[in-house]
Design a protein around this motif. Sequence first.
Motif, PDB file in Angstrom:
ATOM      1  N   PRO A 138       0.887  -1.260  -0.100  1.00  0.00           N
ATOM      2  CA  PRO A 138      -0.096   0.066   0.013  1.00  0.00           C
ATOM      3  C   PRO A 138       0.863   1.299  -0.127  1.00  0.00           C
ATOM      4  CG  PRO A 138      -0.754  -1.556   1.501  1.00  0.00           C
ATOM      5  CD  PRO A 138       0.405  -2.163   1.009  1.00  0.00           C
ATOM      6  N   LEU A 139       2.303   1.188   0.629  1.00  0.00           N
ATOM      7  CA  LEU A 139       2.907   2.276   0.589  1.00  0.00           C
ATOM      8  C   LEU A 139       3.360   2.800  -0.816  1.00  0.00           C
ATOM      9  CD1 LEU A 139       4.947   1.854   4.050  1.00  0.00           C
ATOM     10  CD2 LEU A 139       2.631   3.363   3.490  1.00  0.00           C
ATOM     11  N   ALA A 144       3.749   6.028  -5.472  1.00  0.00           N
ATOM     12  CA  ALA A 144       3.843   6.243  -6.865  1.00  0.00           C
ATOM     13  C   ALA A 144       2.546   7.244  -7.360  1.00  0.00           C
ATOM     14  CB  ALA A 144       3.516   4.845  -7.492  1.00  0.00           C
ATOM     15  N   ARG A 145       1.353   7.249  -6.447  1.00  0.00           N
ATOM     16  CA  ARG A 145       0.292   8.153  -7.052  1.00  0.00           C
ATOM     17  C   ARG A 145       0.618   9.810  -7.259  1.00  0.00           C
ATOM     18  NH1 ARG A 145      -5.223   7.450  -3.688  1.00  0.00           N
ATOM     19  NH2 ARG A 145      -5.558   8.822  -5.460  1.00  0.00           N
ATOM     20  N   ALA A 163       2.340   1.508  -9.649  1.00  0.00           N
ATOM     21  CA  ALA A 163       0.976   1.385  -8.979  1.00  0.00           C
ATOM     22  C   ALA A 163       0.241   0.169  -9.489  1.00  0.00           C
ATOM     23  CB  ALA A 163       0.445   2.831  -9.288  1.00  0.00           C
ATOM     24  N   ALA A 164       0.631  -0.326 -10.708  1.00  0.00           N
ATOM     25  CA  ALA A 164      -0.252  -1.187 -11.333  1.00  0.00           C
ATOM     26  C   ALA A 164       0.259  -2.621 -10.761  1.00  0.00           C
ATOM     27  CB  ALA A 164      -0.128  -1.194 -12.952  1.00  0.00           C
ATOM     28  N   MET A 165       1.452  -2.645 -10.478  1.00  0.00           N
ATOM     29  CA  MET A 165       2.184  -4.010 -10.019  1.00  0.00           C
ATOM     30  C   MET A 165       1.692  -4.286  -8.648  1.00  0.00           C
ATOM     31  SD  MET A 165       3.646  -5.584 -12.329  1.00  0.00           S
ATOM     32  CE  MET A 165       2.029  -4.998 -13.242  1.00  0.00           C
ATOM     33  N   THR A 166       1.149  -3.447  -7.850  1.00  0.00           N
ATOM     34  CA  THR A 166       0.763  -3.537  -6.416  1.00  0.00           C
ATOM     35  C   THR A 166      -0.735  -4.021  -6.257  1.00  0.00           C
ATOM     36  OG1 THR A 166      -0.295  -1.495  -5.863  1.00  0.00           O
ATOM     37  CG2 THR A 166       2.163  -1.609  -5.293  1.00  0.00           C
ATOM     38  N   GLU A 178      -9.127   2.916 -11.110  1.00  0.00           N
ATOM     39  CA  GLU A 178      -8.306   4.376 -11.227  1.00  0.00           C
ATOM     40  C   GLU A 178      -7.405   4.013 -12.272  1.00  0.00           C
ATOM     41  OE1 GLU A 178      -5.721   7.088  -8.138  1.00  0.00           O
ATOM     42  OE2 GLU A 178      -7.055   5.515  -7.258  1.00  0.00           O
ATOM     43  N   LEU A 179      -6.817   2.840 -12.207  1.00  0.00           N
ATOM     44  CA  LEU A 179      -5.548   2.557 -13.060  1.00  0.00           C
ATOM     45  C   LEU A 179      -5.976   2.327 -14.587  1.00  0.00           C
ATOM     46  CD1 LEU A 179      -2.260   2.553 -12.280  1.00  0.00           C
ATOM     47  CD2 LEU A 179      -3.945   2.650 -10.403  1.00  0.00           C
TER      48      LEU A 179
END
Length: 231
Positions: A138-139, A144-145, A163-166, A178-179
């Motif tokens: 989550p961090l 990345a956001r 972001a996508a890989m999380t 959102e992604l």
Amino acid sequence: MTINDGSGVTDPWALLLATDWSSVEHCCPNTAPATPVILAGLLDDDEDVQRTALHDLSQAVTHQNSIYGSTAPAARFVMAVLGHPRLMTLGVFFHEERRRPMRAALLEWLGDLADDATYDENGAGEPDDVAAVRAILPLIYEAARPFLVDADLLIREAAVHAAAMTLAAPELAIHIPELVPLVRSTLSSSEYRGYRYLAKWCLVTWGIEPGPLPDSRISGPEDGYSDDPPF
């Protein structure tokens, strides 16, 4: 320069000094610099030292996509310094052929790390080390956001990747809607074929019909990629 690590605001240098680096190792303790030396080098005034530090981070702290005891605390430091102006140093990093800012390369490193920690139930390391990385997914997403709308395209691409890989983490799947538009508009039209492939892979993995992507230049088998994800 601070981040919110989920328990309060953290200063990266305090984080570096507070971590007991003697209790965690990377893959090559007898040949590579100690992890805190590598991390401090990322912000060195000498650009060559910075580039070497980034190389060492990849080769020692996540050697061959493996996770070690030092990996999670190193990632925390990287997240803490992502906005540092020293990370605009340019170079050709990792498997990319384009010159790009170190910030983009570090975002990609975080995304690759998230992928390494979630690609199967065991991850790519000892259970405790993998669990430590999964705990910070989550961090990584939150780090990345801010860069998802960065003015620099190469940073923006790497942020979408990170972001996508999380989102393989069940608790982060809520962010998939959102992604999706960012994956379609940013990764699918990248000059880097790995990102173009990743765009289609993400959409299919998330159960979303890829449809006509903005860029259909997914590389063929001769480039090490196929038109469809390998499943």
